[in-house]
Structure formats: C-alpha cells, structure tokens
Design an enzyme around this catalytic site. Structure first.
Site, mmCIF file in Angstrom:
data_model
loop_
_atom_site.group_PDB
_atom_site.id
_atom_site.type_symbol
_atom_site.label_atom_id
_atom_site.label_comp_id
_atom_site.label_asym_id
_atom_site.label_seq_id
_atom_site.Cartn_x
_atom_site.Cartn_y
_atom_site.Cartn_z
ATOM 1 N N ASP A 43 -1.716 -1.031 5.961
ATOM 2 C CA ASP A 43 -1.975 -0.540 7.319
ATOM 3 C C ASP A 43 -3.420 -0.135 7.562
ATOM 4 O O ASP A 43 -3.836 -0.008 8.711
ATOM 5 C CB ASP A 43 -1.073 0.665 7.608
ATOM 6 C CG ASP A 43 -1.535 1.910 6.865
ATOM 7 O OD1 ASP A 43 -1.719 1.834 5.623
ATOM 8 O OD2 ASP A 43 -1.735 2.954 7.509
ATOM 9 N N ASP A 59 0.870 -1.170 0.000
ATOM 10 C CA ASP A 59 0.000 0.000 0.000
ATOM 11 C C ASP A 59 0.912 1.227 0.000
ATOM 12 O O ASP A 59 2.098 1.124 0.330
ATOM 13 C CB ASP A 59 -0.887 -0.037 1.249
ATOM 14 C CG ASP A 59 -1.638 1.257 1.457
ATOM 15 O OD1 ASP A 59 -2.273 1.736 0.507
ATOM 16 O OD2 ASP A 59 -1.560 1.802 2.578
ATOM 17 N N ASP A 61 -7.100 -1.715 3.309
ATOM 18 C CA ASP A 61 -6.131 -2.749 2.920
ATOM 19 C C ASP A 61 -6.525 -4.139 3.422
ATOM 20 O O ASP A 61 -5.955 -5.140 2.968
ATOM 21 C CB ASP A 61 -4.738 -2.419 3.475
ATOM 22 C CG ASP A 61 -4.191 -1.114 2.928
ATOM 23 O OD1 ASP A 61 -4.385 -0.857 1.725
ATOM 24 O OD2 ASP A 61 -3.581 -0.357 3.704
#
Length: 647
Positions: A544, A347, A548
């Site tokens: 995080d 990410d 996600d």
C-alpha cells in the site's frame, strides 16, 4: 455551523446545477446505442437471410437480392476490419477468410450457406464485444459518476463551484441523492453512503461526524457537510480514473500468441486453398466444380475463428466479475498472469495490518491506579499528532476517561514527549531494555511485550517509573482467513516489511504467514521479490505504501490497497483492491485460475473441431452447410463458455 443548517432548504434550489448533466446523459445514451450496433447488425443479417430463404420458392431474383443485402449488412464491418489489417499491417486475418469463404459459397450458388456463415460470424463477433462491454461496464458507470460541481459553504453563503476549484479545508454541502464531489471528513449530518462504485461494497455505509467519504460515491437520504481533505486531482476517485485510462492496453500472453498464430495460420489456409483448387483437378482428377466446393468447405472449417475467440471473452468476463467485487485490473495480461501464482508476498503495515496502532496493554507499577495513569498519559499526549499518541488518547476515550488540559508540553527529540498534568510532570517515551534504572518488574514485563511484537513506551511521573504502555498495529480482521485460503490453494505466503524482525514475526505468527523478512529497505524488498521469482516463478506482491512501489513493479503481478494505498502504489500496481479486503486476493487468484482453465478448454475444443472437420471434409465429405454450422457453432460455444464467468 448553525447558520449553515438554517440555509439547507434555501440551497436545495440553488444547488440544482449539481445534478447529473443532461447533455452528458444524452451522450452516454448515444454511446450505449453504438455499443449495441454489432448485435443489431448481426440480427439484421439473420433476418434478411431467413427472408431470402423464405421467398426463394417464389422469386429467385428477390431472394438473391435479399441475400446480397444480408451479406452486406453482416459482412461490411468485418470486411472493413480485414482490409484495414491487410493494408496497414500487410497481414491476413480471420475476417477476410470468412468473407472470402462466404463469397466463394455464393459464387457456386450456395447463397444461403454463405449468408449463414456471415450471420453466425457477425453474431460471434457481437458476443465477444458484449463480453468486452461487460468488462468495462462497471468502470464506465464509475466514470459517469465523476462530479462536475460542488456546493461550497463560505462566509458569504453558499455557491456552486467547479470541483477543480476546491481546496483542502473547504466546507461542502452534499444533499440527499447527490454524488459526493470530493474526498473529505464529515463535519455535520449523517447518512448512508453507497460506495459500491469505489469499493465494491454492496451495502451502503453509515457516515456521521468524523467519518471519511470519497468522491464519486452516492449520498443517501441525509444531508452531509463535508470538509475537503484532497484536491480534485488527488482524490481516490481521480486515482481510479487514472488507472482506468491505463487499462485494457495489455493483452494476455495467450491472446498475443493466438494473434501471432492467426496471421501465419490465415496465410497458410489461403495458400492451401489455392493449391487445392489448382492442383486437385490435375493430380487427383477432380472436376473443377467439385474441387472448388471442397476448397470452400476447407476454407470455412479450417479458419481459426474459434481459436481466436478462445481467450479474450473468458479474460474479459473474469475482469468484469472482479470489477463488480471491487477488484480493478489494468489489463487482461494481469488476469492471465495471476492464474499462475505460486507465492503471494505481503507488506505488513497497512496491508496485513490496519496501519493504525492500538493500545494492547497498560502495565503499571505497584501503588498506581491504572485508569489515573491512562488519563494522565492521554492528557499529556492530547496535543501530539503522532500515531502512538493518538492511540493512547483513543484508548482513554474508549474507557470514558476525562482528558484534561496539559501544560508545558514539549517533544523530547528521539525519545518521546513530556507535559505537566495536574501539576505533575509526565513523560512518555521509548522504553529500552538497556535502562539499568528500570525496576525489575517493569523490565521483566518489557521483555515479554517486546517478544510479542509490541512497541513499548515507558511512563514516568516526575522522576519515578510508573509503568509501560504497549502498542501494536493489529492485523486486519480478514488477514487470517485470507492467508488460510491461499494455503488451501497451495500458494505459499511471505511477509516483507521494513518493521523490526520481532514485531514482524509476531504479526506473521498471528496471521499464519509461512515466511517473514523484517528490517527491510525498499531495495531489499525488491531483491527478495526477484529472488522469489527466480525460485518459484509467478509472484504476487500486495502492498500500500510508497516504499512498496518498487516491489510491486518487480513482482509478476502487483496488487495495491485501493482505499488506503498511496498514489505511487496505485500507479505501479497491476491490480487494485478497492475495498482493501485481503480475502479477495485468494478469490481473485481462484477466478484467474478458473479463467485459464476455460481458455485451455476452449483451445483444445476449438483445435479438435477444426481438425475433425478438415479430416471429415477430405475423408468422408462434409456439406458446406454442415461445415458452416460446425465451424461457427464451435466459435459460439467457446465464446459462451467464456461468458460463463459473468454469472
């Protein structure tokens, strides 16, 4: 706050209840002793065996009694485990094979060889338990740090309260040497806090006004006044405990295969041994005593002890080493899977980047002073909680500018804010490349800043165009090194982000990521992860945020950022980076690969020893003592080979 400081000394006596619970310490001590009973039992069996061998020349009766005691001491627990497996699961395991071989040896007068078999078998089991204990040691120490009470500061003074009663906004006093009872922000005082149990950092971190602290970390030599920011069940510490409770439930695929093989293999060995005893005298013409001896040697050397012990000690040792460095695994299966990693997907926001935008450039039109414009913008933004507003304020503070009080501040929906500073109306909001009224110099600079991946805000004074402020979520300091290490290992890297493609591509170029996909919704991330799995095989996803979580769950191994990660990400992830250090991704993959290599070494070595001993027993002839040493020696060697990872 002054009243609080006056009572620091007084509270040191009344807050003594916040020290570690003596009952808990006694309970932990008892558990620690129980964990070591296997090694004590194994050594006790060995001492009895040696004593029996020593007195054999003086009294055969006493020697036999001591051998029986050695059998009982070292074999009782293993026999119990084997019988439970037989009764509950209706399956044979290696425990019963070893007990049967030892009793068989004793039945033909080889008491010492049988006792040696029991001793080494018990010792190998104790070593495997040692590896398991070491893998849980850091986690157990973490759980033991769970605070029970806190010193709450209120209008009526200070009192000790259970941590469960703490609420957001409560003010706590944390004395030197105490465990911090809740996540919070330091309001007064300074100290060095040992965060090793949470983040794996080996050096205490200095904490002062405005710094964050975590429940379960150990305060140093200074007193801290901490404002609670999370209730007890929402602290990072509580999230880790929840992860630990899920841990160890998953077994590596290689170990599951060995377990399935163990049952089939054990039955085969029992059938082969029985067939040898019954048929060899009839078919080959061996004497019954010679046949039984050969069968006992075969039962010993063919047992799969070394094969069964080839996997878990190595995996558990690798997990223990990772835990000491702040990488928490939920189970050995994920360590096993991590060793096959082909692609790591990241990410962007909060993972490759810090998740906190900073001002990268302030561009002002001719006739305006840069510092005056920055001070005015910071004053106008000072009442806003928006991350971009905070970044502008932080920039002004870092340059030593005075932030003045703004008037008539209001938000302009979908654009930005406006406020009156020094009698002039200042507006800061989203800059647009379609703004036909924007001066050419500003428009030219805007296009360049956007191409570089910045979020750009327009600054206006009354109705005049004043300048542009560029902001960007900068990459973490370790990101470039982390990506570089993965590339050196032959692992491809991908960025999956919901941010716009221009910003994503700029960050990807700076970090060195191989491939980038921007403008993604959570379901788009999942689709990309699945596509990568179909194409490459084992995929690691590092993230995080809540958005996600679906991608983390879809990856072969999901890694969550522990300090900044959300509860949803921590819940679905298989591995947690407690110190948010991206360089640990490559290091952990390298460790997992090393663990897999050791497992393969162990399996090949164990199979080769078993095959050699079986062939040697029937071709050349192997004595029972040599068979015991060869078989159990190989078991000890594969366990010790796995324990190398603890170094």
């Amino acid at each position: 706050m002054q009243a609080i400081h006056k009572r620091v000394n007084a509270i040191q006596q009344s807050a003594s209840a916040n020290s570690p619970n003596p009952r808990r310490r006694r309970r932990q001590s008892l558990l620690h002793m129980l964990k070591h009973r296997e090694i004590i039992i194994a050594l006790g069996s060995g001492v009895l065996m040696l004593t029996a061998w020593g007195v054999g020349s003086f009294s055969q009766t006493i020697s036999v009694l001591l051998y029986i005691a050695a059998y009982f001491t070292g074999g009782f627990l293993k026999a119990k485990e084997g019988l439970e497996t037989l009764i509950k699961d209706r399956d044979l395991d290696v425990n019963l094979l070893m007990i049967a071989a030892a009793l068989g040896a004793a039945s033909i007068g080889y008491w010492n060889e049988g006792a040696m078999l029991i001793f080494i078998f018990a010792l190998s089991g104790a070593l495997e338990s040692f590896a398991s204990e070491r893998s849980h040691k850091d986690i157990s120490e973490l759980i033991s740090l769970k605070p029970e009470t806190a010193v709450k500061v209120g209008q009526d003074g200070m009192k000790v309260v259970p941590v469960e009663e703490l609420a957001i906004g409560d003010l706590l006093l944390v004395k030197p040497g105490e465990v911090i009872p809740a996540d919070g922000i330091v309001q007064s005082g300074s100290s060095a806090v040992n965060q090793a149990a949470i983040t794996g950092e080996s050096i205490p971190v200095d904490k002062a006004l405005g710094d964050s602290v975590f429940a379960g970390t150990l305060n140093g030599e200074g007193a801290l006044y901490v404002e609670v920011t999370s209730p007890a069940e929402g602290t990072l510490f509580a999230k880790i405990i929840a992860l630990v409770e899920q841990a160890q439930n998953e077994t590596p695929e290689s170990q599951r295969f060995i377990k399935r093989l163990e049952g089939i293999y054990a039955k085969t060995i029992v059938v082969a041994t029985a067939a040898l005893i019954l048929l060899a005298p009839l078919v080959i013409g061996w004497s019954w005593s010679f046949t039984f001896y050969k069968a006992m040697v075969f039962l010993v050397v063919a047992s799969p002890c070394a094969l069964v012990s080839s996997v878990m000690p190595a995996m558990l040792s690798a997990m223990s080493k990772s835990a000491r460095k702040g990488v928490l695994f939920k189970g050995g299966a994920h360590m096993d899977n991590l060793g096959n990693t082909k692609v790591v997907a990241f990410d962007k926001t909060g993972t490759l980047t810090a998740g906190q935008p900073v001002v990268t450039e302030l561009f002002v039109a001719d006739g305006y002073d840069r510092l005056d414009v920055l001070a005015a913008c910071a004053s106008a933004e000072s009442l806003s909680e928006h991350p971009l507003a905070k970044a502008i304020v932080n920039k002004a503070v870092s340059e030593g500018l005075q932030i003045k009080e703004a008037e008539d501040m209001r938000a302009i929906t979908g654009w930005g804010i406006e406020a009156r500073v020094n009698g002039r109306m200042w507006r800061i909001g989203k800059a647009s490349e379609q703004d036909a009224a924007m001066p050419a110099a500003l428009m030219e600079r805007l296009k360049i800043l956007v191409e570089e991946g910045n979020t750009v805000s327009l600054i206006m004074q009354d109705n005049e165009y004043v300048g542009l402020v560029a902001l960007q979520d900068v990459i973490r300091p370790q990101a470039v090194a982390a990506i570089s290490k993965l590339r050196e290992m032959g692992i491809a890297t991908v960025m999956l982000t919901g941010d716009r493609s221009g910003t994503a591509e700029a960050i990807a170029r700076e970090a060195g990521v191989d491939q980038v996909f921007g403008d993604l919704l959570p379901e788009d991330k999942v689709n990309h992860v699945r596509s990568l799995r179909e194409k490459h095989g084992h995929i690691v996803m590092v993230g995080d945020g809540v958005n996600d979580a679906p991608a983390l769950a879809s990856a072969t191994v999901g890694m969550a950022m522990g300090t900044g990660g959300t509860g949803a990400a921590l819940e679905v992830a298989d591995v947690v980076l407690m110190n948010d250090n991206l360089e640990m991704v490559a290091e952990t993959v390298a460790l997992a690969r090393r663990a897999r290599r050791i497992v393969k070494q162990n399996l090949v070595f164990a199979a080769a020893v078993i095959l050699t001993l079986i062939v040697g027993n029937f071709v050349q002839g192997i004595s029972l003592p040599l068979g015991v040493i060869g078989h159990e020696g190989s078991t000890l060697l594969v366990i010790l080979n796995g324990l190398r990872l603890l170094r």
